[in-house]
Scaffold this active site. Structure first.
Site, mmCIF file in Angstrom:
data_model
loop_
_atom_site.group_PDB
_atom_site.id
_atom_site.type_symbol
_atom_site.label_atom_id
_atom_site.label_comp_id
_atom_site.label_asym_id
_atom_site.label_seq_id
_atom_site.Cartn_x
_atom_site.Cartn_y
_atom_site.Cartn_z
ATOM 1 N N CYS A 105 0.847 -1.192 0.000
ATOM 2 C CA CYS A 105 0.000 0.000 0.000
ATOM 3 C C CYS A 105 0.883 1.243 0.000
ATOM 4 C CB CYS A 105 -0.895 -0.014 1.233
ATOM 5 S SG CYS A 105 -1.855 1.502 1.439
ATOM 6 N N CYS A 107 0.182 3.199 3.657
ATOM 7 C CA CYS A 107 0.606 2.677 4.966
ATOM 8 C C CYS A 107 1.619 1.531 4.861
ATOM 9 C CB CYS A 107 -0.613 2.224 5.768
ATOM 10 S SG CYS A 107 -1.420 0.735 5.121
ATOM 11 N N CYS A 166 -6.429 -2.193 0.553
ATOM 12 C CA CYS A 166 -5.554 -2.288 1.712
ATOM 13 C C CYS A 166 -6.402 -2.657 2.933
ATOM 14 C CB CYS A 166 -4.833 -0.965 1.970
ATOM 15 S SG CYS A 166 -3.770 -1.014 3.440
ATOM 16 N N CYS A 192 -6.034 0.527 5.623
ATOM 17 C CA CYS A 192 -6.438 1.921 5.405
ATOM 18 C C CYS A 192 -7.445 1.974 4.256
ATOM 19 C CB CYS A 192 -5.222 2.816 5.131
ATOM 20 S SG CYS A 192 -4.425 2.556 3.531
ATOM 21 N N ASP A 195 21.103 -5.786 -18.042
ATOM 22 C CA ASP A 195 21.031 -6.662 -16.877
ATOM 23 C C ASP A 195 20.086 -7.814 -17.186
ATOM 24 O OD1 ASP A 195 20.725 -7.895 -14.448
ATOM 25 O OD2 ASP A 195 20.044 -6.123 -13.363
#
Length: 447
Positions: free
Chosen positions: A206, A209, A228, A231, A356
């Site tokens: 999230c 939070c 979430c 929250c 990479d």
């Protein structure tokens, strides 16, 4: 148009004619020449166009092609960068090739590289941005996903009145506020249940939070109906939604978007998202379902996007892969194939591929064990890395052949024990393989 812009345009168009006439290529060089003469030439070339910009990690090319084909049903000729030249000089070259409609609106649908968006929007003003997704990709160029998202948000805010039409199923697209107005598209095709994303999935914290997100529905990776548990962060309301996924195969899909049934002739759930995005653009411009259906019927395979190539008696499906999420989706699509197939995996690590190659270790190549593949060929400039990854994934070494060059790849394909062959390749490996196939007469060079 100023004298300087006129001269830059003339020089660019002349160089484009010369390159196409005598060398059958040169997608970005005319734009580079024009920009050298007048750095602001794009501002003049793009004047009077309704501009739609498509950007994001995966799906840009097919989404752009589908969007163009739908808009053509309504507005006639649509300008687009079909060569895949999606950085500033390539966009200038695209406008140098423009043929405006004599009557009606002039549209340009432009696929633009995430890192180049801010540079391009310095000189043209889109009226709509389409954000497909943000996944970890080419870490040496883009960095982490939040860095990439900030790049495209910064590019969009230079045209603050333009709407951003974004994938509502992706949490990152709801993580920060934007100056631009936003609309969302996504999936609402399953009953709610309690789910969590796979433990090796990016972007599931999230942004408010930092708790792990929960899901009521997951399509793939971190896409779905997220919320979430700690929250009020959750998926936003969808403006355009897919409500029924009727059929998905390795070569097609049927689905319902906003009460209308559509289909595409390309396989994989990830490509349904591309079709949903293109349909959302069409609905934004008020195009009828009948014309959307005609546009989605586009059946010419885009470069490296399930492109079918015949090599002697073998039917080969060439698929571009460049990051873990994309490769996993391709593997899921291959699982749906109703036939036996051999597999070719070509890994390069040039700038356009991402230097990479560690991303191959985050993909789910272990799933190949369940497909009973009788022959696996590894190649490309980083063939040793790909061979090792396939061995660790559980591919039987007796079935695995590492080849030194692309001529050998083609020779091995000819001796494959199956009629069908999937070829998975990074960007420059696709380019190099197609060049070799052109030289051997298996495909024709594009005009």
């Amino acid at each position: 148009m100023s004298l300087r812009s006129s001269f830059a345009t003339l020089a660019g168009k002349t160089s484009r004619w010369f390159l196409q006439t005598f060398f059958k290529g040169g997608s970005s060089l005319p734009g580079k020449i024009a920009l050298t003469i007048d750095p602001n030439v794009l501002d003049q070339l793009a004047k009077d166009y309704h501009i739609i910009v498509v950007t994001g990690t995966n799906g840009k090319t097919l989404t752009t092609a589908l969007t163009v084909n739908i808009l053509k049903q309504e507005f006639g000729e649509v300008l687009t960068n079909t060569t895949g030249a999606n950085m500033l000089q390539g966009i200038v070259s695209t406008f140098l090739s423009a043929k405006k409609n004599k009557n009606g609106k002039n549209f340009a649908v432009l696929e633009i590289d995430e890192a180049s968006l801010s540079k391009v929007t310095e000189f043209l003003t889109p009226e709509l941005f389409l954000f497909t997704n943000i996944f970890r990709d080419q870490m040496d160029r883009y960095g982490e996903i939040y860095t990439t998202y900030q790049l495209i948000v910064d590019g969009a805010k230079k045209a603050p009145e333009a709407t951003i039409l974004m994938n509502g199923d992706l949490p990152i697209f709801n993580s920060i506020d934007t100056i631009n107005p936003r609309q969302y598209y996504g999936f609402n095709h399953e009953e709610d249940q309690e789910l969590q994303a796979h433990y090796n999935t990016d972007g599931v914290l999230c942004p408010h939070c930092h708790r792990v997100l929960q899901y009521k529905m997951i399509t793939y990776s971190n896409l779905g109906k997220y919320y979430c548990p700690n929250c009020d962060f959750k998926r936003p309301e969808l403006t355009y939604q897919l409500t029924d996924l009727k059929e998905t195969t390795n070569v097609s899909a049927k689905f319902v978007i906003d009460q209308e049934e559509y289909s595409i002739e390309v396989g994989g759930l990830y490509n349904v998202y591309n079709a949903l995005a293109a349909t959302a653009v069409a609905e934004y411009y008020g195009i009828s379902p009948e014309k959307i259906r005609s546009g989605l019927a586009y059946d010419e395979k885009v470069f490296g996007r399930q492109e079918v190539i015949t090599i002697d008696d073998k039917t080969c499906t060439l698929v571009l892969v460049k990051n873990p999420v994309g490769l996993n989706q391709v593997i899921d699509t291959m699982k749906m194939a109703p036939f036996d197939f051999s597999l070719v995996a070509l890994l390069n690590a040039n700038y356009a591929d991402g230097i990479d190659v560690s991303w191959i270790w985050d993909s789910q190549l272990e799933l190949l064990q369940d497909m009973d593949i009788p022959k696996v060929i590894s190649g490309g400039e980083r063939k040793e890395d790909m061979t090792l990854r396939l061995k660790v994934a559980g591919i039987n070494e007796e079935l695995l052949t590492e080849v030194p060059d692309l001529k050998s790849v083609i020779s091995e394909i000819k001796t494959a024990p199956t009629e069908h062959v999937y070829i998975l390749a990074t960007y420059t490996a696709v380019l190099n393989l197609r060049k070799e196939l052109i030289q051997q007469g298996y495909i024709k060079e594009a005009n």
